[in-house]
Motif scaffolding. Structure first.
Motif, mmCIF file in Angstrom:
data_model
loop_
_atom_site.group_PDB
_atom_site.id
_atom_site.type_symbol
_atom_site.label_atom_id
_atom_site.label_comp_id
_atom_site.label_asym_id
_atom_site.label_seq_id
_atom_site.Cartn_x
_atom_site.Cartn_y
_atom_site.Cartn_z
ATOM 1 N N PHE A 124 12.917 -53.599 -44.998
ATOM 2 C CA PHE A 124 12.182 -54.839 -44.794
ATOM 3 C C PHE A 124 12.851 -55.773 -43.785
ATOM 4 C CE2 PHE A 124 10.620 -53.632 -49.039
ATOM 5 C CZ PHE A 124 9.252 -53.736 -48.822
ATOM 6 N N ASP A 125 14.087 -55.503 -43.397
ATOM 7 C CA ASP A 125 14.828 -56.440 -42.545
ATOM 8 C C ASP A 125 14.170 -56.653 -41.191
ATOM 9 O OD1 ASP A 125 16.598 -56.664 -44.595
ATOM 10 O OD2 ASP A 125 18.191 -55.483 -43.669
ATOM 11 N N THR A 126 13.487 -55.647 -40.658
ATOM 12 C CA THR A 126 12.867 -55.813 -39.345
ATOM 13 C C THR A 126 11.649 -56.728 -39.417
ATOM 14 O OG1 THR A 126 11.591 -53.775 -39.705
ATOM 15 C CG2 THR A 126 13.664 -53.582 -38.495
ATOM 16 N N TRP A 127 10.963 -56.712 -40.552
ATOM 17 C CA TRP A 127 9.802 -57.592 -40.736
ATOM 18 C C TRP A 127 10.227 -58.963 -41.260
ATOM 19 C CZ3 TRP A 127 4.199 -57.257 -41.232
ATOM 20 C CH2 TRP A 127 3.652 -56.134 -40.592
ATOM 21 N N ARG A 168 4.646 -64.131 -37.586
ATOM 22 C CA ARG A 168 3.833 -63.447 -36.576
ATOM 23 C C ARG A 168 3.431 -62.065 -37.063
ATOM 24 N NH1 ARG A 168 7.626 -65.262 -32.747
ATOM 25 N NH2 ARG A 168 8.274 -63.131 -32.292
ATOM 26 N N ARG A 169 4.362 -61.364 -37.670
ATOM 27 C CA ARG A 169 4.045 -60.027 -38.175
ATOM 28 C C ARG A 169 3.126 -60.099 -39.387
ATOM 29 N NH1 ARG A 169 9.941 -57.160 -37.074
ATOM 30 N NH2 ARG A 169 9.505 -56.662 -34.902
ATOM 31 N N PHE A 170 3.232 -61.147 -40.165
ATOM 32 C CA PHE A 170 2.307 -61.352 -41.275
ATOM 33 C C PHE A 170 0.874 -61.466 -40.758
ATOM 34 C CE2 PHE A 170 0.136 -64.643 -43.975
ATOM 35 C CZ PHE A 170 -0.040 -63.861 -45.107
ATOM 36 N N LEU A 171 0.696 -62.172 -39.648
ATOM 37 C CA LEU A 171 -0.637 -62.355 -39.085
ATOM 38 C C LEU A 171 -1.117 -61.138 -38.299
ATOM 39 C CD1 LEU A 171 -0.525 -66.038 -37.757
ATOM 40 C CD2 LEU A 171 -1.360 -65.207 -39.957
ATOM 41 N N ASP A 172 -0.213 -60.422 -37.659
ATOM 42 C CA ASP A 172 -0.606 -59.345 -36.742
ATOM 43 C C ASP A 172 -0.636 -57.962 -37.384
ATOM 44 O OD1 ASP A 172 -0.731 -61.277 -34.801
ATOM 45 O OD2 ASP A 172 1.229 -60.813 -33.923
ATOM 46 N N GLU A 219 -3.348 -51.038 -43.155
ATOM 47 C CA GLU A 219 -2.959 -49.731 -43.675
ATOM 48 C C GLU A 219 -1.871 -49.139 -42.781
ATOM 49 O OE1 GLU A 219 -6.752 -47.395 -41.775
ATOM 50 O OE2 GLU A 219 -7.069 -48.804 -43.412
ATOM 51 N N GLY A 220 -1.493 -47.913 -43.037
ATOM 52 C CA GLY A 220 -0.465 -47.271 -42.230
ATOM 53 C C GLY A 220 0.917 -47.849 -42.475
ATOM 54 N N PHE A 221 1.757 -47.816 -41.450
ATOM 55 C CA PHE A 221 3.161 -48.212 -41.592
ATOM 56 C C PHE A 221 3.300 -49.657 -42.074
ATOM 57 C CE2 PHE A 221 7.247 -49.813 -40.087
ATOM 58 C CZ PHE A 221 8.103 -48.790 -40.475
ATOM 59 N N ASP A 222 2.354 -50.525 -41.688
ATOM 60 C CA ASP A 222 2.447 -51.943 -42.033
ATOM 61 C C ASP A 222 2.170 -52.224 -43.504
ATOM 62 O OD1 ASP A 222 2.820 -52.176 -39.337
ATOM 63 O OD2 ASP A 222 0.926 -53.202 -38.919
ATOM 64 N N THR A 223 1.518 -51.313 -44.187
ATOM 65 C CA THR A 223 1.004 -51.564 -45.532
ATOM 66 C C THR A 223 2.011 -52.209 -46.457
ATOM 67 O OG1 THR A 223 -0.557 -49.722 -45.407
ATOM 68 C CG2 THR A 223 0.071 -50.456 -47.597
ATOM 69 N N ASP A 224 3.209 -51.640 -46.555
ATOM 70 C CA ASP A 224 4.174 -52.090 -47.548
ATOM 71 C C ASP A 224 4.843 -53.414 -47.205
ATOM 72 O OD1 ASP A 224 3.841 -49.915 -49.340
ATOM 73 O OD2 ASP A 224 5.002 -48.645 -47.988
ATOM 74 N N ALA A 225 4.665 -53.896 -45.991
ATOM 75 C CA ALA A 225 5.233 -55.188 -45.609
ATOM 76 C C ALA A 225 4.298 -56.352 -45.951
ATOM 77 C CB ALA A 225 5.560 -55.205 -44.121
ATOM 78 N N MET A 226 3.154 -56.047 -46.519
ATOM 79 C CA MET A 226 2.175 -57.015 -46.994
ATOM 80 C C MET A 226 1.716 -58.010 -45.935
ATOM 81 S SD MET A 226 2.083 -59.376 -50.445
ATOM 82 C CE MET A 226 2.626 -60.863 -49.619
ATOM 83 N N PRO A 227 1.139 -57.538 -44.835
ATOM 84 C CA PRO A 227 0.549 -58.459 -43.864
ATOM 85 C C PRO A 227 -0.743 -59.063 -44.411
ATOM 86 C CG PRO A 227 0.052 -56.207 -43.258
ATOM 87 C CD PRO A 227 0.981 -56.128 -44.446
ATOM 88 N N LEU A 228 -1.202 -60.102 -43.762
ATOM 89 C CA LEU A 228 -2.422 -60.787 -44.190
ATOM 90 C C LEU A 228 -3.612 -59.836 -44.209
ATOM 91 C CD1 LEU A 228 -3.936 -63.336 -45.007
ATOM 92 C CD2 LEU A 228 -4.055 -63.980 -42.574
#
Length: 295
Positions: free
Chosen positions: A131-134, A146-150, A154-163
């Motif tokens: 999670f450190d990169t996000w 920014r990453r939360f909004l962008d 699904e895919g790689f972003d899924t587990d970082a809980m973006p908007l």
């Protein structure tokens, strides 16, 4: 998988559900992260048992099926061996889950910004450097938001809980909310009326206890009680998974994002929400059935 969407991230894989044989009285607690998952699971456990002192052991007795930390054959075997009524946890949107006609699906949501800021605290409390990169600890440039909004749904972003993932969760749940076995709850409503929440859930699950027992269960499910007994109520509590079990229950408040975002960041958030949700859906996702009573 058949007609289900694929949600495959660094930590989770919803194909694991293919190994679970669903029973008619199963209860699924389905939420984005940090939206009241553990709270709702605890209430389910209390209602199942009728015991305010029940050892919930959520990670074992009510497992998070999607996560790949445990081997799925072992999880499936443990679930199959259970003789009592079962409940399982998922952070997969409803369109990625097996939808049974009789099992109950309890979907819980929270203001996306509150969930986001709670997740920021959460990643500092778990031993996973992914999670450190996000979520860099020193984030002077605003990378995290920014990453939360962008980020993608699904895919790689899924587990970082973006908007986008939170919005997908809500839309997928809303799309099947007319089914009698799918119920939507909101963290804000649970906070405002925890007693009403527990009685509503008891009715949905068909569990019956005396008024005196229900009073005890309501008290057991309070935030302060769960934080005071964090080793009992935190997932994998007392096993050293979190740096601090008590910190898992950091504050439980709403509006923690206020004063922490720039006007530009808030405008960008508004733009995403308005682009994907109509005003009525947006108000519910942010503030629940009672609406923005603080506005």
């Amino acid at each position: 998988m058949k007609n289900r969407k694929l949600y495959l991230g660094p930590l989770t894989d919803n194909r694991r559900w293919d190994m679970v044989r669903i029973r008619p009285d199963d209860v699924f607690v389905v939420t984005p992260p940090k939206c009241g998952t553990t709270w709702m699971q605890t209430i389910v456990s209390l209602l199942f048992s009728g015991d305010p002192e029940v050892e919930t052991e959520l990670s074992v007795k009510m497992p998070w099926v999607d996560i790949r930390i445990r081997e799925m054959p072992e999880v499936a075997e443990r679930l199959e061996a259970m003789q009592h009524r079962r409940s399982m946890k998922s952070h997969t949107p409803m369109d990625g889950l097996p939808l049974d006609d009789q099992a109950q699906y309890i979907c819980v949501f929270r203001h996306p910004l509150d969930a986001h800021f709670s997740f920021r605290k959460h990643v500092r409390n778990i031993p996973m450097t992914w999670f450190d990169t996000w979520y860099p600890e020193n984030d002077e440039e605003g990378i995290t938001f920014r990453r939360f909004l962008d980020g993608g749904a699904e895919g790689f972003d899924t587990d970082a809980m973006p908007l986008a993932h939170i919005i997908r969760h809500y839309k997928a749940a809303a799309a099947v909310s007319d089914r009698p076995n799918v119920s939507l709850f909101h963290y804000a409503d649970m906070t405002r009326d925890s007693r009403g929440t527990i009685f509503r859930l008891a009715d949905i699950l068909g569990t019956t206890h005396s008024e005196a027992v229900m009073d005890q269960l309501v008290q057991a499910a309070t935030f302060d009680n769960m934080k005071d007994k964090a080793e009992r109520y935190a997932p994998s509590g007392g096993k050293g998974f979190f740096k601090s079990d008590a910190e898992f229950f950091h504050s439980g408040t709403s509006g923690k994002w206020r004063g922490k975002l720039t006007a530009e960041e808030l405008a960008d958030y508004d733009a995403v929400m308005d682009a994907h949700l109509d005003p009525k859906d947006r108000e519910w996702l942010e503030y629940g059935y009672w609406g923005n009573v603080a506005a």
